[in-house]
Scaffold this active site. Structure first.
Site, PDB file in Angstrom:
ATOM      1  CG  ASP A 137      -1.727   1.221   1.409  1.00 39.71           C
ATOM      2  OD1 ASP A 137      -1.977   1.905   0.394  1.00 39.71           O
ATOM      3  OD2 ASP A 137      -2.133   1.515   2.559  1.00 39.71           O
ATOM      4  CG  ASN A 149      -3.260   5.419  -0.930  1.00 37.41           C
ATOM      5  OD1 ASN A 149      -3.240   4.291  -0.425  1.00 37.41           O
ATOM      6  ND2 ASN A 149      -4.277   5.881  -1.619  1.00 37.41           N
ATOM      7  CG  ASP A 200      -6.060   3.075   0.747  1.00 36.86           C
ATOM      8  OD1 ASP A 200      -5.122   2.244   0.791  1.00 36.86           O
ATOM      9  OD2 ASP A 200      -6.721   3.302  -0.287  1.00 36.86           O
ATOM     10  CG  ASP A 257      -1.575   1.658  -3.570  1.00 39.41           C
ATOM     11  OD1 ASP A 257      -0.367   1.556  -3.838  1.00 39.41           O
ATOM     12  OD2 ASP A 257      -2.001   2.196  -2.516  1.00 39.41           O
ATOM     13  CG  ASP A 306     -11.476 -14.729 -14.607  1.00 37.88           C
ATOM     14  OD1 ASP A 306     -10.811 -15.271 -13.714  1.00 37.88           O
ATOM     15  OD2 ASP A 306     -12.706 -14.498 -14.510  1.00 37.88           O
ATOM     16  CD  GLU A 315      -9.640 -19.423 -13.764  1.00 36.23           C
ATOM     17  OE1 GLU A 315      -9.870 -19.779 -12.602  1.00 36.23           O
ATOM     18  OE2 GLU A 315     -10.388 -18.640 -14.356  1.00 36.23           O
TER      19      GLU A 315
HETATM   20  C1  GLC Z   1     -11.512 -16.969 -11.746  1.00 35.50           C
HETATM   21  C2  GLC Z   1     -10.747 -16.135 -10.757  1.00 35.50           C
HETATM   22  C3  GLC Z   1     -11.537 -16.050  -9.502  1.00 35.50           C
HETATM   23  C4  GLC Z   1     -12.865 -15.400  -9.809  1.00 35.50           C
HETATM   24  C5  GLC Z   1     -13.594 -16.131 -10.917  1.00 35.50           C
HETATM   25  C6  GLC Z   1     -14.729 -15.324 -11.460  1.00 35.50           C
HETATM   26  O1  GLC Z   1     -11.664 -18.282 -11.334  1.00 35.50           O
HETATM   27  O2  GLC Z   1      -9.476 -16.683 -10.559  1.00 35.50           O
HETATM   28  O3  GLC Z   1     -10.865 -15.340  -8.502  1.00 35.50           O
HETATM   29  O4  GLC Z   1     -13.663 -15.400  -8.656  1.00 35.50           O
HETATM   30  O5  GLC Z   1     -12.758 -16.392 -12.012  1.00 35.50           O
HETATM   31  O6  GLC Z   1     -14.250 -14.242 -12.211  1.00 35.50           O
HETATM   32 CA    CA Z   2      -3.710   2.102  -1.075  1.00 33.27          CA
END
Ligand code: GLC
Ligand code: CA
Length: 507
Positions: free
Chosen positions: A22, A24, A26, A30, A201, A260
């Site tokens: 982090d 900043n 919070d 980031d 994804d 993935e």
């Molecule tokens: C993939 C990501 C996971 C997310 C899912 C839906 O499996 O790795 O973190 O929740 O897709 O986008």
């Molecule tokens: Ca931050």
């Protein structure tokens, strides 16, 4: 100079952005914090980083619910911060891969907001998957959300929309040309900024079986005992990746994509990494394998054979932001360290998840009130979900927040028991897990090249050589395994000239 493409042997480090560093105060990691810490990753010796989504998002699913694919979420920074981070990474010799989420958007994406307003039958609704009720008044079919419960949510006018994940993550309709064109444009937007590639994804989810047949009618069990589902791994996804590959190849500098993807067999998974599709796919069979020489050898052989069918490199992974950290999953730090040496000695590319180089275990005792994972909510608290592997990283100091932030508060609380496990502490200790990873990655730069040959060994031991003569031996125990010469690196101390149980060594 090695003429082989960089990604075929790369070590790629996953950054879960809001838990890395982090800048900043919070309490949320980031892009500025990541940029400041990039020298740490250069010193660790990784070739590339993969950033989980940092786009504008309501953060229902940790950013995998994207409201604007071309904007940085203000909690994580700005587009200028992204460019600065990318520039610094490249200056340090680190490539940058970003997450692209094409299966679904956030329900706050302007297209979904427009779809709700426009009503049934409208072009705006056709970008998503809306259907009327089934004859019994219930959801259109029996599909279930990966996060639990029905995959359908009803809207005010009576139609239902499909969401394979949370109700705040409506699935796109990939039969709609506007959706295809939009994602090609998004890829170009980031490629033009200089990213080195994408992690795709849910790459197996984009296309659904025609007619959206019920699972009850269509389920078949694949060779590995995995169900073949009408919303996963449909043949139509490959046309999408062939068009993406053309875009990637039109840019200089070997831009890549890693899928993935889940498929019912290694052969079907290999289709995603055919020469005209994506470059890599995650090897979740390796991650899911139990800690046994028999199971691991079978997964390694099957993975090498399947990727070999299409001439692609294999990948290996032990932990990520969706899975229990492997110290906990395998049952001990000793096993986790041995598994890391095993993985890093194998042919192909390896993915590391932030914190595994510190030997961090899953945080199992987060208070219910701080949990954020939709898996936790949608299972009514029956499943803990994935927050326990997403706790911010400990950098320095002796108490939370361990240098992660200047705030007292972190978005998930950090365990006091991480004292002694910080980057600062482990950097000073040659026996630490961080020192082990640094040494292993340094050796891997010049050794462990070429193919793999299994060596004779007792059943409790895995031993193999690579074409350059490098060797890796893993003793799963319980008997100690005598070694004939001093190893170059071990995951734990030798005892009386033998490799103890749950220990790996390199020569
Ligand atoms: C993939 C990501 C996971 C997310 C899912 C839906 O499996 O790795 O973190 O929740 O897709 O986008
Ligand atoms: Ca931050």
């Amino acid at each position: 100079m090695d003429a082989r493409p960089w990604w075929r042997t790369a070590v790629i480090y996953e950054i879960y952005v809001r838990s890395f560093a982090d800048s900043n105060g919070d309490g949320i990691g980031d892009l500025g914090g990541l940029r400041e810490r990039l020298p740490y990753l250069r010193d660790l010796g990784v070739d590339a980083i993969w950033l989980t989504p940092f786009y504008r998002s309501p953060m229902v699913d940790g950013g995998y619910d994207v409201a604007d694919y071309r904007a940085v979420d203000p909690r994580v920074g700005t587009l200028q911060d992204f460019d600065a981070m990318l520039h610094t990474a490249h200056a340090l010799g680190i490539r940058v891969i970003i997450d692209i989420v094409p299966n679904h958007s956030s329900s706050q994406h302007p297209w979904f907001v427009a779809a709700l307003q426009a009503g049934p039958g409208s072009p705006a609704r056709d970008r998503y998957i809306f259907r009327p009720s089934a004859p019994d008044g219930g959801p259109p079919n029996d599909w279930e959300s990966v996060f639990g419960g029905s995959a359908w949510t009803q809207v005010d006018d009576g139609e239902w929309y499909l969401h394979l994940f949370d109700a705040a993550q409506p699935d796109f309709n990939w039969n709609n040309d506007e959706v295809r064109a939009e994602f090609e444009s998004i890829l170009r937007f980031w490629l033009d900024r200089g990213v080195d590639g994408f992690r795709v994804d849910v790459a197996h989810g984009l296309v659904k079986a025609p007619g959206l047949p019920s699972v009850g009618h269509s389920a078949q069990i694949g060779l590995l005992g995995r169900a073949e589902l009408p919303y996963f791994d449909q043949d139509g996804v490959h046309e999408i990746y062939r068009s993406w590959r053309k875009i990637l190849d039109s840019y200089p500098g070997q831009r890549i994509a890693v899928a993935e993807a889940w498929a019912s067999t290694p052969e079907r998974l290999a289709r995603y990494i055919a020469p005209d599709e994506l470059h890599q796919a995650f090897n979740f069979d390796f991650l899911d394998a139990e800690w046994s020489p028999h199971a691991l050898r079978a997964v390694i052989d099957n993975s090498l054979a399947a990727a070999g069918l299409v001439g692609a490199p294999t990948t290996w992974v032990l932990s990520n932001h969706d899975k229990q950290r492997h110290v906990t999953r395998l049952g001990s730090l000793a096993r986790a360290r041995a598994a890391a040496l095993l993985m890093l000695a194998l042919p192909g590319s390896a993915y590391l998840y932030q914190g595994e180089e510190l030997g961090l275990a899953e945080v199992l005792d987060l208070p219910d009130g701080v949990r954020e994972d939709p898996v936790w909510f949608r299972s009514g608290g029956k499943e803990l979900g994935r927050d326990g592997c997403r706790v911010p990283l400990p950098w320095s100091g002796s108490a939370p927040p361990f240098g992660f932030t200047t705030s007292e508060h972190t978005w998930l609380p950090m365990p006091a028991s991480w004292a002694g496990l910080t980057v600062a502490d482990q950097s000073a200790d040659p026996e630490s897990t961080l020192s082990l990873y640094r040494a292993a990655l340094a050796i891997r730069r010049t050794a462990f090249t070429g193919g793999l040959t299994w060596l004779d060994s007792p059943p409790q031991v895995l031993a193999f050589a690579r074409d350059d003569g490098s060797r890796c031996v893993v003793n799963f125990g319980p008997e100690p395994y005598p070694v004939d010469s001093q190893p170059r690196l071990t995951s734990g101390p030798l005892r009386d000239g033998a490799l103890p149980a749950d220990t790996a060594a390199w020569w």
